[in-house]
Design a protein around this motif. Structure first.
Motif, PDB file in Angstrom:
ATOM      1  N   PHE A 117      16.338 -33.091  29.758  1.00  0.00           N
ATOM      2  CA  PHE A 117      16.303 -31.898  28.910  1.00  0.00           C
ATOM      3  C   PHE A 117      16.427 -32.248  27.430  1.00  0.00           C
ATOM      4  CE2 PHE A 117      17.185 -30.130  33.091  1.00  0.00           C
ATOM      5  CZ  PHE A 117      16.134 -29.239  33.162  1.00  0.00           C
ATOM      6  N   ILE A 151      22.052 -24.381  27.386  1.00  0.00           N
ATOM      7  CA  ILE A 151      21.461 -23.566  28.462  1.00  0.00           C
ATOM      8  C   ILE A 151      22.320 -23.604  29.728  1.00  0.00           C
ATOM      9  CG2 ILE A 151      19.425 -23.286  29.969  1.00  0.00           C
ATOM     10  CD1 ILE A 151      17.689 -24.020  27.537  1.00  0.00           C
ATOM     11  N   SER A 152      22.825 -24.787  30.089  1.00  0.00           N
ATOM     12  CA  SER A 152      23.627 -24.862  31.319  1.00  0.00           C
ATOM     13  C   SER A 152      25.122 -25.014  31.030  1.00  0.00           C
ATOM     14  CB  SER A 152      23.138 -26.015  32.198  1.00  0.00           C
ATOM     15  OG  SER A 152      23.278 -27.247  31.523  1.00  0.00           O
TER      16      SER A 152
HETATM   17  C1  LIG Z   1      17.482 -25.206  32.846  1.00  0.00           C
HETATM   18  C2  LIG Z   1      17.566 -25.948  31.564  1.00  0.00           C
HETATM   19  C3  LIG Z   1      16.521 -25.937  30.618  1.00  0.00           C
HETATM   20  C4  LIG Z   1      15.190 -25.290  30.888  1.00  0.00           C
HETATM   21  O1  LIG Z   1      15.253 -23.953  31.080  1.00  0.00           O
HETATM   22  P1  LIG Z   1      13.992 -23.149  31.688  1.00  0.00           P
HETATM   23  O2  LIG Z   1      14.584 -21.792  31.813  1.00  0.00           O
HETATM   24  O3  LIG Z   1      13.643 -23.787  32.996  1.00  0.00           O
HETATM   25  O4  LIG Z   1      12.899 -23.234  30.703  1.00  0.00           O
HETATM   26  C5  LIG Z   1      16.703 -26.596  29.422  1.00  0.00           C
HETATM   27  N1  LIG Z   1      17.842 -27.255  29.147  1.00  0.00           N
HETATM   28  C6  LIG Z   1      18.853 -27.312  30.037  1.00  0.00           C
HETATM   29  C7  LIG Z   1      20.081 -28.069  29.669  1.00  0.00           C
HETATM   30  C8  LIG Z   1      18.750 -26.660  31.266  1.00  0.00           C
HETATM   31  O5  LIG Z   1      19.759 -26.722  32.147  1.00  0.00           O
END
Ligand SMILES: *Cc1c(COP(=O)(O)O)cnc(C)c1O
Length: 360
Positions: free
Chosen positions: A85, A167-168
């Motif tokens: 990522f 995001i996570s």
């Molecule tokens: C899931 C994730 C993404 C990508 O997100 P999408 O919704 O699949 O585009 C990017 N960065 C991290 C750290 C993630 O866990």
């Protein structure tokens, strides 16, 4: 099914029910109220006084929104990466014409703040620093507090901006946006938020809004200045994923009721149980233990075992996990444990894992 991939994550029944409600006019008073409530709760979880902007798209769309609004072609950008990522974030900046300086840590390790310091000293004109808080491909949580401190200490005339892929992590692992002076933090509805996929959420600092006025990268759908203008009247510039917002509103109410500290503690418990149980089964963590993530665990596939077969054996027992990405394909199993999850779900994963390993 016990859905244990690192997104999309399971939905609480209340969220499922809310997401199925009938549509409303996205230019009407009900929508204004909906957006207002969601943004207020998001700011609470982001721990920020900054504006939080909601865009319709996946997390990657949110990352692209951050890039196209902040860079001009030729800008130097430091991308601190330690997995798939982080590399994706760097690739987006490169695709839009940035000169990307890649600061890569070995996969499974965290980014070293001293190396970021050295990179900043070598690149005094860097406009952005990109960091992935929680690297979902390797199960590593970076020490964002220290990395942010390094950026803060070297910031001159408002540069560089710190842009975080959270995001996570946001909503599961502490990320005090304002205390750590993160200029942009990106997250997505299908991770720790207990909501369906479809929305990306970004906090934007005053410094970042100013930078957007100067940036010359072309942008239209992802233009956050348009989102900001529309938000003033309780709208989004384009038709939003209304159903996802319904679900997110209810999920955020649940998060308020549980409380941030309790949410963080639950994720620590779940992460700890997952790691402890995996070790007891003789499995090795992929991540360096000091940086092991509380939202996703990457386990090395034991030598002699077949990663894909293990995923299938787990699936047959009702537990859905993810395999490795990129160069980790076939080498790791990844178990997601963010959002609507408790220790009982992990006990189920561990039992199924024990049986799958015994079958070879
Ligand atoms: C899931 C994730 C993404 C990508 O997100 P999408 O919704 O699949 O585009 C990017 N960065 C991290 C750290 C993630 O866990």
């Amino acid at each position: 099914m016990n859905l244990r991939v690192p997104g999309p994550t399971p939905l609480p029944p209340q969220v499922r029910e809310a997401s199925a409600a009938d549509m409303i006019n996205h230019r009407g008073p009900e929508f204004r109220e909906l957006l207002g409530a969601v943004v207020a709760d998001l700011r609470h979880v982001f721990q920020t006084d900054n504006e939080v902007v909601i865009v319709t798209g996946s997390g990657t769309g949110g990352l692209e929104a951050a890039i196209v609004n902040l860079i001009s072609p030729g800008d130097r950008v430091i991308a601190a990466t330690c997995g798939v990522f982080g590399e994706r974030f760097a690739a987006i900046a490169q695709a839009f014409g940035a000169e990307v300086i890649n600061l890569a840590a070995p996969w499974g390790q965290a980014i070293d703040p001293l190396e970021l310091e050295a990179a900043l000293d070598r690149t005094p004109d860097a406009q952005l620093v990109l960091v992935t808080h929680n690297e979902t491909s390797t199960g590593v949580t970076n020490d964002l507090r220290s990395l942010a401190e390094v950026v803060r200490a070297r910031r001159r005339g408002g540069r560089p901006l710190l842009v975080v892929d959270g995001i996570s992590s946001v909503g599961a692992i502490p990320l005090p946006t304002d205390t750590w002076e993160c200029d942009v933090v990106v997250t997505a509805s299908q991770k720790a938020w207990m909501a369906p996929p479809g929305l990306a959420m970004l906090s934007v600092s005053a410094r970042a809004w100013e930078a957007m006025e100067r940036a010359t990268c072309p942008r239209f759908y992802w233009d956050l200045r348009a989102a900001r203008r529309y938000a003033e009247r309780g709208q989004t510039p384009w038709t939003p994923a209304v159903g996802v917002l319904y679900g997110l509103r209810v999920a955020l109410q649940m998060m308020r009721t549980e409380g941030l500290e309790a949410i963080y503690a639950r994720h620590r418990r779940v992460g700890q149980r997952m790691r402890e149980g995996a070790r007891a089964l003789g499995l090795e963590l992929f991540a360096s233990p000091a940086y092991a993530s509380d939202t996703v665990t990457a386990l090395r596939v034991p030598s002699g075992a077949n990663g894909e077969a293990l995923v299938t054996r787990l699936r047959e027992q009702g537990v859905v996990v993810a395999g490795g990405q990129g160069k980790l394909k076939g080498q790791v199993l990844r178990v997601g444990h963010m959002g609507y999850v408790d220790v009982g779900d992990i006990e189920q994963v561990l039992e199924a894992l024990g049986r799958a390993l015994a079958l070879g």
